[in-house]
Design a protein around this motif. Structure first.
Motif, mmCIF file in Angstrom:
data_model
loop_
_atom_site.group_PDB
_atom_site.id
_atom_site.type_symbol
_atom_site.label_atom_id
_atom_site.label_comp_id
_atom_site.label_asym_id
_atom_site.label_seq_id
_atom_site.Cartn_x
_atom_site.Cartn_y
_atom_site.Cartn_z
ATOM 1 N N TYR A 82 0.812 -1.215 0.000
ATOM 2 C CA TYR A 82 0.000 0.000 0.000
ATOM 3 C C TYR A 82 0.850 1.272 0.000
ATOM 4 N N ASP A 83 2.092 1.146 -0.445
ATOM 5 C CA ASP A 83 2.998 2.292 -0.622
ATOM 6 C C ASP A 83 3.141 3.113 0.656
ATOM 7 N N ILE A 84 3.319 2.431 1.774
ATOM 8 C CA ILE A 84 3.514 3.101 3.060
ATOM 9 C C ILE A 84 4.953 2.884 3.500
ATOM 10 N N PRO A 85 5.702 3.950 3.721
ATOM 11 C CA PRO A 85 7.090 3.811 4.176
ATOM 12 C C PRO A 85 7.171 3.008 5.471
ATOM 13 N N GLU A 86 8.201 2.199 5.575
ATOM 14 C CA GLU A 86 8.348 1.298 6.726
ATOM 15 C C GLU A 86 8.390 2.051 8.049
ATOM 16 N N GLU A 87 8.970 3.254 8.055
ATOM 17 C CA GLU A 87 9.152 3.993 9.304
ATOM 18 C C GLU A 87 7.957 4.880 9.657
ATOM 19 N N ASP A 88 6.946 4.985 8.772
ATOM 20 C CA ASP A 88 5.806 5.851 9.051
ATOM 21 C C ASP A 88 4.855 5.211 10.074
ATOM 22 N N PHE A 89 3.985 6.053 10.652
ATOM 23 C CA PHE A 89 3.056 5.634 11.693
ATOM 24 C C PHE A 89 1.733 5.225 11.039
ATOM 25 N N VAL A 90 1.238 4.038 11.379
ATOM 26 C CA VAL A 90 0.039 3.509 10.732
ATOM 27 C C VAL A 90 -1.028 3.177 11.767
ATOM 28 N N LEU A 102 -4.242 13.027 10.219
ATOM 29 C CA LEU A 102 -3.553 13.090 8.927
ATOM 30 C C LEU A 102 -2.824 14.410 8.701
ATOM 31 N N SER A 103 -2.871 15.303 9.703
ATOM 32 C CA SER A 103 -2.097 16.540 9.593
ATOM 33 C C SER A 103 -0.597 16.252 9.586
ATOM 34 N N ASP A 104 -0.241 15.112 10.125
ATOM 35 C CA ASP A 104 1.159 14.670 10.076
ATOM 36 C C ASP A 104 1.355 13.861 8.799
ATOM 37 N N ILE A 105 2.259 14.270 7.944
ATOM 38 C CA ILE A 105 2.421 13.641 6.633
ATOM 39 C C ILE A 105 3.004 12.233 6.713
ATOM 40 N N HIS A 106 3.449 11.852 7.894
ATOM 41 C CA HIS A 106 4.001 10.501 8.066
ATOM 42 C C HIS A 106 3.017 9.576 8.787
ATOM 43 N N THR A 107 1.759 9.943 8.767
ATOM 44 C CA THR A 107 0.708 9.120 9.375
ATOM 45 C C THR A 107 -0.235 8.603 8.292
ATOM 46 N N HIS A 108 -0.601 7.323 8.421
ATOM 47 C CA HIS A 108 -1.489 6.682 7.457
ATOM 48 C C HIS A 108 -2.583 5.919 8.210
ATOM 49 N N VAL A 109 -3.734 5.751 7.554
ATOM 50 C CA VAL A 109 -4.842 4.976 8.119
ATOM 51 C C VAL A 109 -5.181 3.862 7.142
ATOM 52 N N ALA A 146 0.340 -5.004 10.787
ATOM 53 C CA ALA A 146 1.248 -4.093 10.097
ATOM 54 C C ALA A 146 1.129 -2.660 10.606
ATOM 55 N N SER A 147 0.183 -2.431 11.540
ATOM 56 C CA SER A 147 -0.045 -1.070 12.051
ATOM 57 C C SER A 147 0.631 -0.861 13.398
ATOM 58 N N ASP A 148 0.670 0.389 13.811
ATOM 59 C CA ASP A 148 1.264 0.757 15.101
ATOM 60 C C ASP A 148 0.209 0.878 16.185
ATOM 61 N N VAL A 149 -1.065 1.018 15.775
ATOM 62 C CA VAL A 149 -2.173 1.091 16.736
ATOM 63 C C VAL A 149 -3.454 0.663 16.036
ATOM 64 N N PHE A 150 -4.269 -0.093 16.765
ATOM 65 C CA PHE A 150 -5.586 -0.482 16.272
ATOM 66 C C PHE A 150 -6.618 0.359 17.008
ATOM 67 N N VAL A 151 -7.570 0.927 16.267
ATOM 68 C CA VAL A 151 -8.567 1.794 16.894
ATOM 69 C C VAL A 151 -9.934 1.120 16.865
ATOM 70 N N LEU A 152 -10.616 1.161 18.023
ATOM 71 C CA LEU A 152 -11.929 0.543 18.198
ATOM 72 C C LEU A 152 -12.855 1.604 18.783
ATOM 73 N N PRO A 153 -13.456 2.446 17.917
ATOM 74 C CA PRO A 153 -14.180 3.633 18.400
ATOM 75 C C PRO A 153 -15.681 3.435 18.622
ATOM 76 N N ASN A 154 -16.100 2.230 19.030
ATOM 77 C CA ASN A 154 -17.527 1.903 19.178
ATOM 78 C C ASN A 154 -18.306 2.932 19.991
ATOM 79 N N ARG A 155 -19.555 3.144 19.604
ATOM 80 C CA ARG A 155 -20.477 3.906 20.461
ATOM 81 C C ARG A 155 -21.092 2.998 21.523
#
Length: 388
Positions: free
Chosen positions: A214-222, A246-253, A285-294
């Motif tokens: 997915y063209d994500i640099p290895e060192e970026d935050f996902v 996403l204001s940080d250019i080295h962050t991906h979702v 492959a991510s640095d954090v998993f988000v679970l934003p349930n209501r």
């Protein structure tokens, strides 16, 4: 001692709800020695999984399906079923849908064993049923549909044991059923709690391979998300937090799951993967998993992330709340979308080694409380304690 798990033996598979619960329980029972307890299931179901039935369902007009569901639910209060198996052969019967218990109420009148009920719906069962009806039909037949409350109340009252994963998982029931507080208090001695377990999740692709794909640099935050794209799952909360993230250019979702009515941000660093049979590789492959349930009952996605050793940011609701008392761990519980962004930003500011440490804490929590072996052992111990 003999137990009947009231579910067709050929309809158990690794999905959500009763099927997934029983799939994980069976996996644990196959490895855990339990000489004093013999577990059986209902005979195989033939119609439910037939290809013809599925084809007919796919081609049936929506309005006709709505009316069919309405007719079905309006018939619940008077429906009676003769089970395909002799209840008297079993010391305990465990139901996994409240309607199943209600439908065999006449047979249960003469049954002298123990009856267990686990309700797997993410809210009060009658509200879950109504959510599948057309709003016009609900308004037209409101009086008749109110009798569904009696169906559910009967099941909770008739059961000798009401089993939930944890007390926190009951929160959506309090929110969606006005009488639940009195139902619970009336039956409080019946309530038992056993954490659900899952087999450890495995990945098919490495962290590096997924990022390259997915063209994500290895060192970026996902950041990863997996699940339905709706409000209950809190997908809109994640989107509302996206400008800050996403204001940080080295962050991906990276988002796994079929798109829904909520549109996703148009940003090259927001990757919509769609439905996938390998969500674990995405999460790992991510640095954090988000679970934003209501609202949440007891989300297996949380356990999956724990088993993969990934830090988690989750909303402080329902079954998620249990992690505030299971520590130390790498689960950060938050409330609104601003806090979601702040918590993720805090993780982004940590070093790789600090995030790896939090992930290992989560893996340890999984190994201690949420494997299928632990699940099966606790389950058997509870059943045996009821029958001694």
């Amino acid at each position: 001692m003999k137990e009947l798990l009231y579910w067709p033996e050929n309809d158990i598979r690794p999905v959500g709800g009763p099927r997934g619960y029983l799939y994980n329980l069976r996996a644990g029972l196959e490895r855990f020695e339990h000489k004093n307890l013999e577990v059986s299931y209902l005979p195989p179901s033939t119609m439910e999984n037939s290809s013809i039935r599925k084809l007919l369902r796919d081609w049936t007009p929506t309005r006709f399906k709505n009316l069919k569901r309405l007719h079905k639910m309006m018939g619940y209060p008077t429906k009676a079923v003769t089970p395909r198996i002799n209840f008297d052969e079993f010391d305990v019967i465990h139901f996994h849908q409240v309607e199943d218990l209600f439908f065999v109420r006449e047979v249960l009148e003469s049954y002298h064993g123990k009856v267990i009920l686990t309700s797997h719906t993410p809210c009060a069962p009658q509200q879950e049923w109504l959510s599948h009806l057309d709003a016009r039909d609900i308004a037209t037949h409101r009086v008749e549909l109110q009798q569904l409350d009696d169906v559910v109340a009967f099941a909770f009252d008739r059961a000798d044991c009401i089993m939930f994963p944890c007390p926190e998982a009951e929160e959506p029931y309090y929110h969606t059923w006005h009488e639940y507080d009195s139902i619970h208090n009336k039956n409080i001695s019946k309530y038992k709690y056993i954490y659900t377990g899952i087999d450890k999740c495995s990945v098919n692709q490495s962290r590096l391979d997924i990022r390259r794909k997915y063209d994500i640099p290895e060192e970026d935050f996902v950041i990863s998300y997996a699940g339905r794209h709706n409000r209950i799952k809190g997908y809109d909360r994640l989107i509302e937090a996206s400008p800050a993230l996403l204001s940080d250019i080295h962050t991906h979702v990276m988002v796994a799951g079929r798109p829904g009515a909520i549109p996703s941000p148009r940003n090259a660093r927001w990757v919509e993967i769609g439905w996938t049979n390998d969500p674990y590789s995405i999460i790992a492959a991510s640095d954090v998993f988000v679970l934003p349930n209501r609202e949440t009952y007891f989300d297996l996605a949380m356990l999956e992330a724990l088993s993969l050793g990934v830090p988690v940011v989750a909303t402080n609701t329902g079954g998620n709340k249990v992690f505030s008392r299971l520590g130390p761990n790498g689960v950060l519980l938050v409330n609104e979308e601003e806090e979601i962004a702040d918590a993720i930003g805090g993780l982004r500011g940590k070093s790789n080694s600090e995030r790896l440490y939090l992930g290992e804490l989560n893996r340890s929590i999984y190994e201690k409380y949420f494997t299928t072996d632990v699940f099966a052992r606790n389950y058997v111990n509870l059943i045996e304690s009821m029958l001694i």
